[in-house]
Design an enzyme around this catalytic site. Structure first.
Site: not given
Ligand code: 16G
Ligand code: MG
Length: 564
Positions: A64, A276, A499-500, A505
């Site tokens: 992404s 994106d 989550g990423t 945050r």
């Molecule tokens: C991912 C999610 C997005 C969310 C983001 C939050 C999908 C396809 N994508 O990119 O929806 O806003 O994570 O990221 O579900 P964070 O947990 O790092 O804030």
């Molecule tokens: Mg994307």
């Protein structure tokens, strides 16, 4: 299951010792060089999931909006939705099994999930334009074939296009044809039908600059362009011919930096948008005559769309229930505008598309958008049937409204948020309503806000409730946030583990940018102190670039939706 063959092929996609990854909000994501074994194993898992559901399963290779060096993979379930939570756990177990244990873990999953191994399997695969994606998607195919699954490799696709293909294939083509032509034809036909109804088709609405993040969106928008060029002229920037994927461009960059992407020359009041890297998010923006940058994010997109849908429902006199789904990141002004001015019920879910999508399924018409620009609209089967029937039965203006709704249903990608589809919906609405980008922006004024990141030793010490708006642990943190929020007007703040990324945050909003910045900083310090911060304590951030003219509360609510 031929365990010998699996062991032999798996050795060609060996897992680096000790590497632990988790199937997160959007699948697995990390540096591309660490993902070969994950891809092979996700090919295996997709076959099991396909056998279990007796349906086609999708595998998308993309990271992404992440940097070009990263990659990722996610599985798409039968109706184009995200993978079911119990299978996310299987995915994590399988990806993390050490080489010698992997065949046994695979067998365990098939037993636990009651997979009939005799059942046929079919997997469709798509990938983005990253240099690593082609080879990694070949590893997925290796996994599929070693388990004797059938597959179709679509090659380059946007993420939402792959979701669309899976949905089409599992609904016997009722949703559309599972080809790129089928996708383009379905959307462009609906778009053409809709824009035909416009009273006002001045040139002002007919051209749009699109920043494609140097990604797959450029290739796929070029394909779509051919079908819609009579109604809309799109100028593609950051189309991947020169720049690096997601580097200083794309929806994520524009949203988080609140400034135009590199390579975008903007005249005052010119309508521009950014996709994106895998074209499942979109944000709009423009420069005003004073050169100030105005961002129109997912919240304002949801507002435009739900206003339009509500008007059409009123026109046809149908009381289908419509709901808007947001996350805690939705700007407070957007929530107030939707609830108080538009009188539309608003619901809040946890961050991550799957949560919003799931909630939106509860309504006849469920509009969902994350502030970051990811979203779509879901129509229940009953609502769709009713609207189609009304489009035949009603007369004159009412019939026209029902027909518009019918086309809107076709124009949305109901499998997943889709930048191309959302862009066409927005362009059609602006054209039909005769709205300029500034008029759209003026529906309400965003409250100044600030997002920060805090590094802690273990972000899982933070747990939340109430759709991530309240902290449960560590003790004392929510009380500290409450006390800080009380010091500012129109203020709100929350914290959540990402989550990423391996960070926490922080989000804060208040009546001025200075106050939002100051609240965000104070909350970050509380996180640092109470949740085990590491490194330097957060420093006061620099004041945001854009200029916020602060208006009294009632003006922040904006005006009502202009009617045509
Ligand atoms: C991912 C999610 C997005 C969310 C983001 C939050 C999908 C396809 N994508 O990119 O929806 O806003 O994570 O990221 O579900 P964070 O947990 O790092 O804030
Ligand atoms: Mg994307």
């Amino acid at each position: 299951m031929d365990l010998d063959a699996i062991t032999k092929y798996s050795a060609l996609h060996a897992k680096p010792d000790g590497l632990v990854l988790q199937y997160g909000t959007a699948g697995f994501r990390t540096k591309a060089e660490h993902l070969d074994h994950v891809m092979f194993r996700m090919g295996l898992l997709a076959v099991l999931r396909s056998k279990q559901t007796k349906s086609t399963i999708g595998v998308m290779v993309t990271a992404s909006h992440n940097p070009e060096e990263d990659n990722g993979v996610k599985l798409v379930d039968p109706l184009g939705e995200m993978l079911a939570p119990s299978w996310e756990e299987h995915a994590t177990c399988l990806a993390n099994a050490e080489e010698q244990d992997m065949p046994r873990v695979l067998m365990d999953i098939s037993v636990k999930a009651a997979v009939n191994l005799q059942q046929d399997a079919f997997v469709v695969i798509g990938r983005d334009t990253r240099p690593s994606s082609e080879k990694l998607s070949q590893s997925v195919i290796d996994g599929v074939t070693v388990l004797e699954g059938q597959f179709h490799d679509y090659g380059l696709l946007t993420t939402p296009q792959l979701h669309y293909m899976v949905y089409c294939r599992n609904t016997s083509g009722q949703y559309g044809k599972a080809t790129i032509e089928g996708y383009c034809q379905k959307l462009s036909k609906a778009f053409t039908e809709l824009t035909k109804q416009a009273f006002c088709s001045g040139d002002e609405y007919r051209s749009l600059k699109v920043d494609c993040a140097n990604g797959i969106g450029a290739l796929k928008l070029r394909e779509m362009e051919h079908y819609i060029s009579q109604e809309l002229s799109v100028q593609l920037l950051n189309d991947g011919t020169k720049g690096k994927l997601n580097h200083l461009c794309g929806a994520d960059f524009v949203k988080s930096h609140q400034k135009p992407p590199q390579g975008m020359e903007m005249k005052p009041n010119e309508r521009c948008c950014s996709f994106d890297g895998d074209a499942d998010r979109i944000v709009y923006y423009y420069l005003d005559v004073d050169g100030h940058f105005h961002l129109i994010d997912g919240d304002k997109i949801a507002t435009l769309i739900s206003s339009f849908l509500k008007e059409l429902l009123l026109e046809i006199g149908e009381s289908l229930n419509i709901g808007v789904v947001q996350t805690a990141y939705a700007n407070g002004s957007s929530t107030r505008y939707l609830e108080e001015v538009m009188k539309v019920p608003v619901y809040c879910t946890k961050t991550g598309v799957k949560h919003l999508h799931h909630k939106a399924q509860e309504f006849d018409i469920g509009v969902y958008f994350e502030a970051n620009g990811h979203g779509t609209v879901l129509f229940s089967k009953a609502a769709e049937i009713r609207i189609k029937q009304l489009a035949k039965e009603l007369e004159d203006k009412k019939r026209k409204a029902a027909k518009m709704l019918e086309n809107v249903i076709d124009l949305f990608n109901q499998a997943a948020g889709d930048a191309i589809s959302d862009m066409l919906v927005i362009e059609a609405i602006l054209t039909l309503k005769g709205l300029t980008v500034q008029q759209w922006d003026a529906l309400y004024m965003d409250l100044p806000n600030r997002q920060l990141k805090v590094k802690v030793a273990d972000r899982q010490v933070i747990s939340t409730t109430d759709a991530e708006r309240q902290v449960v642990t560590p003790p004392g943190l929510q009380e500290a946030i409450n006390d800080l929020v009380k010091k500012y007007k129109l203020s709100r703040a929350f914290v959540r583990p990402s989550g990423t990324e391996d960070i926490v945050r922080v989000y804060a909003e208040a009546d001025s940018q200075e106050n939002a910045d100051s609240l965000a900083h104070a909350v970050s310090l509380a996180v640092f102190q109470l949740a085990g911060g590491v490194g330097e304590p957060p420093q006061p951030g620099k004041i945001h670039e854009g200029c916020w003219k602060i208006k009294p509360y009632y003006q922040l609510l904006g005006t009502s939706f202009p009617s045509s």
